[in-house]
Design an enzyme around this catalytic site. Structure first.
Site, short mmCIF file in Angstrom:
data_model
loop_
_atom_site.label_atom_id
_atom_site.label_comp_id
_atom_site.label_asym_id
_atom_site.label_seq_id
_atom_site.Cartn_x
_atom_site.Cartn_y
_atom_site.Cartn_z
N HIS A 16 1.89 6.92 2.67
CA HIS A 16 1.32 8.23 2.37
C HIS A 16 1.51 9.23 3.52
O HIS A 16 2.08 8.89 4.56
CB HIS A 16 -0.15 8.10 1.98
CG HIS A 16 -1.00 7.43 3.02
ND1 HIS A 16 -1.33 8.05 4.19
CD2 HIS A 16 -1.56 6.19 3.06
CE1 HIS A 16 -2.09 7.23 4.90
NE2 HIS A 16 -2.23 6.09 4.25
N LYS B 295 0.87 -1.18 0.00
CA LYS B 295 0.00 0.00 0.00
C LYS B 295 0.91 1.22 0.00
O LYS B 295 2.05 1.15 0.44
CB LYS B 295 -0.84 0.02 1.29
CG LYS B 295 -1.83 -1.11 1.40
CD LYS B 295 -3.25 -0.58 1.37
CE LYS B 295 -4.26 -1.65 1.65
NZ LYS B 295 -4.73 -1.63 3.03
N HIS C 116 1.08 8.47 7.17
CA HIS C 116 2.07 7.68 7.90
C HIS C 116 3.14 8.53 8.57
O HIS C 116 3.90 8.04 9.40
CB HIS C 116 2.78 6.70 6.96
CG HIS C 116 1.89 5.59 6.50
ND1 HIS C 116 1.49 5.49 5.19
CD2 HIS C 116 1.30 4.58 7.16
CE1 HIS C 116 0.70 4.43 5.06
NE2 HIS C 116 0.58 3.87 6.25
N1 ARG Z 1 -0.30 -1.55 10.10
C1 ARG Z 1 -1.26 -0.87 10.91
C2 ARG Z 1 -1.91 0.24 10.08
O1 ARG Z 1 -1.35 0.70 9.10
C3 ARG Z 1 -0.67 -0.24 12.13
C4 ARG Z 1 -0.03 -1.21 13.08
C5 ARG Z 1 -0.02 -0.71 14.47
N2 ARG Z 1 0.68 -1.55 15.36
C6 ARG Z 1 0.15 -2.59 16.02
N3 ARG Z 1 0.92 -3.28 16.79
N4 ARG Z 1 -1.10 -2.93 15.87
O2 ARG Z 1 -3.01 0.64 10.43
#
Ligand code: ARG
Length: 571
Positions: A130, A127, A133
Site C-alpha cells: 500500500h 498483505k 510502503h
Molecule cells: N516487514 C516489516 C513491516 O512491514 C518491515 C521489516 C523491516 N526490516 C527489518 N529488518 N526488521 O513492518
C-alpha cells in the site's frame, strides 16, 4: 575538479599568519549572501596570535592577494576577506568537468573497497502493498543509489515479512473462507478479505486464535500442507510486489526475508543462552533490557515459536558474516524505533561491536486524508493504484497541453511516477505527512514534473543547436567570458556544489538534501533561460551559453537518477 578552496588557501597562505594551507582551507566559509563573494576567510582567530585588529589583518590579506588572476575581486568587509572567483575561470573549469564526465559527474570513490547494505521496502507477504510502503521503498532506493555513486559496493536487501504467527491466521482463514480460483484471479485482495474476516470472526470465536497458533507451529516445523500454502502466498505476493517495483524501476540483490532465517534461529537462541542473556518470563524467553531503560526483548514465545526480533538478530549476524559490511542500513518506519533500539542493545550485549555500524534510518508516517490506514479493517490505498492514477492524470494533462507529444504514453509514465517519487523525497524523511492526490499531481511549484520539464527544456534548446556547435561545446572549446552574468554564475555555483551535496545526502541518509538542491538548480536554470538569449548570432557567445545548458541538463539528469526518477528528453 578544481578545488577552489585549495587554490584560495594557497593564495592566502603566508608564513606570518602562522597557519597551514590545510588550516586556512578548513576556515573558508561560503557566504549565504552572494554579494559577499564566493568564499570568505574570517580573521578573528588570527587577531590573538598576530596581535592586530582582525579588520586590519583582513585588509592586508585582501590587498596582498587582490591582484591574483584567480579572482575578479577581493574585498575586506569587517574581519572577513571576501573573495570573488574569476567567473570565466570558474565557469570554464566547472563546465569542462561536467561535460567531459557526463553521467559520472557527481560520482566519486570515497567508499572504495567498502560494502554498504541497504535494506528497504521489506513488505509483508499476503498483505497489500500500500501507499505506506512507498516511503521505505523510494527512500531506500535513493540511499542505495547515493552510496553507489560515492564508490561503495552496495547490497540491496528486501527483508520480506514472509514469516511469523500471522501466517497461521492466514492459512486458517484461507481454509475456511477462501478458494483457489478467487485467490488466483486476485491474490492479495482476496487474501486481505480472508484476513479481515478472520479478525472479525475471532471476536466471537476466540478459539480461532488457538487454531492459528497451532497452524503456525505446524508451518514452522515444516508440515507439507502448511508449507505449500505459505509458498503459494509468497509466490503470489512477490508477483504483485515485482509488478510495482517494475513500475518504480527498483530492484534488489537479495530477497532474504524473515523465513530465510528460520533455520538460523536455534543457533542464535543457543548463543544468547550460552552468553547468559536469556531469562524466563511468564514462560517466554527474553533478554532483560531494564538496566538500559528499555522493555525486554522477547526472543521465544511461551509456545517456543520465534519472533520478529529474533529473526532480526539472526539477520544481522548473517549479514556481517556474509558481507562484512561497513554499514548495514535499515530504512524502516519510525514506529519501529523501539524494536531497533532493543535489537542493537541485544547485539551489543552479545559482544558484537559492529552493532555500531548497523543504522536504523527511520521515517515518518503516511496517513490518508480520510483517516489512518488499517490492513485489519481493509482500509488501504494500494500503491499500484496510486501509481496508475498518477500516470493517467499526467496523460490527461499532457493531452491538454500538447497532444502531439511523441511517445506520450511512455513519457506520461515517467512523469506520473516521477511525480510520486519526487514528492516522497521532497520532505525531510522524519516528518509525518498526509497523502493527498492534489499535492502529488500538482505539476507546478517544487515538484518532480517541474524539474523534469526543466530537463526537457534544456534538451530542446540543445536539439535546436547545430552539429558544429555541439561539437565545439563537447570539446570544451568555448570562450567562457560570456558566462559573466549573475544568473549564469549562480547556476554554475549550484552545479559545482553537486558532488558535495551528494556526499552530504548519503552521509545523512537524507535524499531530500539532494531533492532540494535539485529544485534550486532547476529554478536557477529557468532564471538563466529567461534572463538571457541563448541562441544568439554571436557564435562564441552562443556556444558558451549552450555549454552551460548542456552541463545543466547533465547535472539535472544525474540528480534525478540518484532519486530514482527518469529524465525524459521531451515533455
Ligand atoms: N516487514 C516489516 C513491516 O512491514 C518491515 C521489516 C523491516 N526490516 C527489518 N529488518 N526488521 O513492518
Amino acid at each position: 575538479m578544481i578545488d577552489f578552496k585549495e587554490i584560495i588557501a594557497h593564495e592566502i597562505f603566508d608564513e606570518a599568519l602562522g597557519l597551514s594551507v590545510e588550516e586556512i582551507k578548513s576556515m573558508l566559509e561560503i557566504p549565504a549572501d552572494e554579494s559577499m563573494g564566493d568564499f570568505a576567510f574570517p580573521c578573528f582567530k588570527l587577531a590573538r596570535t598576530m596581535r592586530k585588529a582582525p579588520q586590519m589583518i583582513a585588509a592586508e590579506i585582501a590587498e596582498r592577494i587582490g591582484e591574483s588572476e584567480y579572482f575578479d575581486k577581493v574585498e575586506q568587509v569587517n574581519a572577513y576577506v571576501n573573495t570573488f572567483i574569476n567567473r570565466a575561470y570558474f565557469a570554464g573549469e566547472l563546465i569542462k568537468e561536467v561535460n567531459s564526465k557526463a553521467e559520472n559527474y557527481g560520482k566519486c570513490n570515497v567508499g572504495e573497497g567498502r560494502t554498504v547494505i541497504v535494506e528497504y521496502s521489506s513488505p509483508n507477504i499476503a498483505k497489500p502493498f500500500h501507499i505506506g510502503h512507498i516511503r521505505s521503498t523510494v527512500i531506500g532506493n535513493s540511499i542505495y543509489k547515493l552510496y553507489d555513486a560515492i564508490g561503495y559496493k552496495t547490497v540491496r536487501i528486501n527483508h520480506l515479512g514472509d514469516y511469523g504467527t500471522q501466517f497461521g491466521k492466514m492459512i486458517v482463514a484461507y481454509r475456511k473462507w477462501g478458494n483457489e480460483d478467487e485467490l488466483k484471479a486476485n491474490p492479495i485482495k482476496s487474501l486481505l478479505s480472508y484476513y479481515t474476516k478472520f479478525h472479525v470472526e475471532v471476536e466471537e470465536h476466540p478459539e480461532l486464535d488457538d487454531e492459528a497458533r497451532e497452524t503456525f507451529a505446524r508451518l514452522e516445523s515444516g508440515a507439507a500442507e502448511e508449507v505449500a500454502l505459505w509458498e503459494k502466498f509468497r509466490e503470489y505476493s512477490l508477483a504483485e510486489f515485482n509488478r510495482v517495483y517494475g513500475m518504480l524501476g527498483i530492484s534488489f540483490d537479495s530477497y532474504a526475508g524473515e523465513s530465510f532465517y528460520s533455520d538460523k534461529m536455534p543457533a542464535v537462541v543457543d548463543e544468547l543462552r550460552a552468553k547468559g542473556l536469556l531469562v524466563e518470563s511468564q514462560g517466554a524467553q527474553i533478554v532483560d533490557l531494564e538496566p538500559y531503560g528499555l522493555t525486554p526483548a522477547v526472543i521465544l514465545k511461551s509456545d517456543g515459536s520465534s519472533l520478529y526480533a529474533t529473526r532480526d538478530i539472526a539477520a544481522a549476524i548473517y549479514r556481517k558474516k556474509t558481507y562484512d559490511f561497513y554499514k548495514n542500513i535499515y530504512v524502516v518506519a519510525s514506529q519501529q524505533n523501539l524494536h531497533f533500539k532493543q535489537w542493537k542493545k541485544v547485539l551489543d550485549l552479545m559482544g558484537y561491536e559492529w552493532q555500531e555500524d548497523c543504522v536504523h534510518v527511520p521515517f515518518g508516517l503516511v496517513s490518508l486524508e480520510e483517516g489512518t490506514m488499517s490492513t485489519r479493517h481493509g482500509r488501504v490505498v494500494f500503491l499500484e493504484d496510486v501509481l496508475n492514477n498518477a500516470v493517467d492524470k499526467t496523460k490527461e494533462i499532457m493531452l491538454e497541453k500538447n497532444p502531439e507529444t511523441p511517445e506520450l504514453d511512455e513519457i506520461a509514465k515517467e512523469v506520473g511516477i516521477g511525480a510520486v517519487i519526487f514528492q516522497e523525497l521532497s520532505n525531510n524523511r522524519i516528518k509525518d505527512y498526509v497523502f493527498s492526490w492534489d499535492k502529488v499531481l500538482n505539476f507546478d511549484g517544487e515538484t518532480g514534473p517541474y524539474v523534469q520539464y526543466t530537463h526537457a527544456r534544456a534538451s530542446s534548446v540543445l536539439r535546436n543547436a547545430d552539429e558544429e556547435d555541439i561539437r565545439a561545446i563537447t570539446s570544451g572549446a568555448c570562450d567562457f567570458t560570456y558566462l559573466n552574468s549573475d544568473s549564469a554564475y549562480s547556476l554554475i555555483k549550484l552545479l559545482y556544489r553537486v558532488p558535495e551535496v551528494i556526499c552530504d545526502a548519503a552521509e545523512k541518509y537524507e535524499p531530500s538534501i539532494l531533492t532540494r538542491h535539485l529544485v534550486d538548480i532547476a529554478q536557477s536554470f529557468n532564471k538563466f533561460y529567461h534572463d538571457e538569449h541563448i541562441l544568439v548570432d554571436n557564435i562564441e557567445e552562443k556556444r558558451a551559453k549552450l555549454s552551460l545548458v548542456l552541463a545543466s541538463k547533465i547535472v539535472i539528469a544525474n540528480c534525478l537518477d540518484l532519486l530514482g526518477i527518469k529524465a525524459p528528453e521531451r515533455m
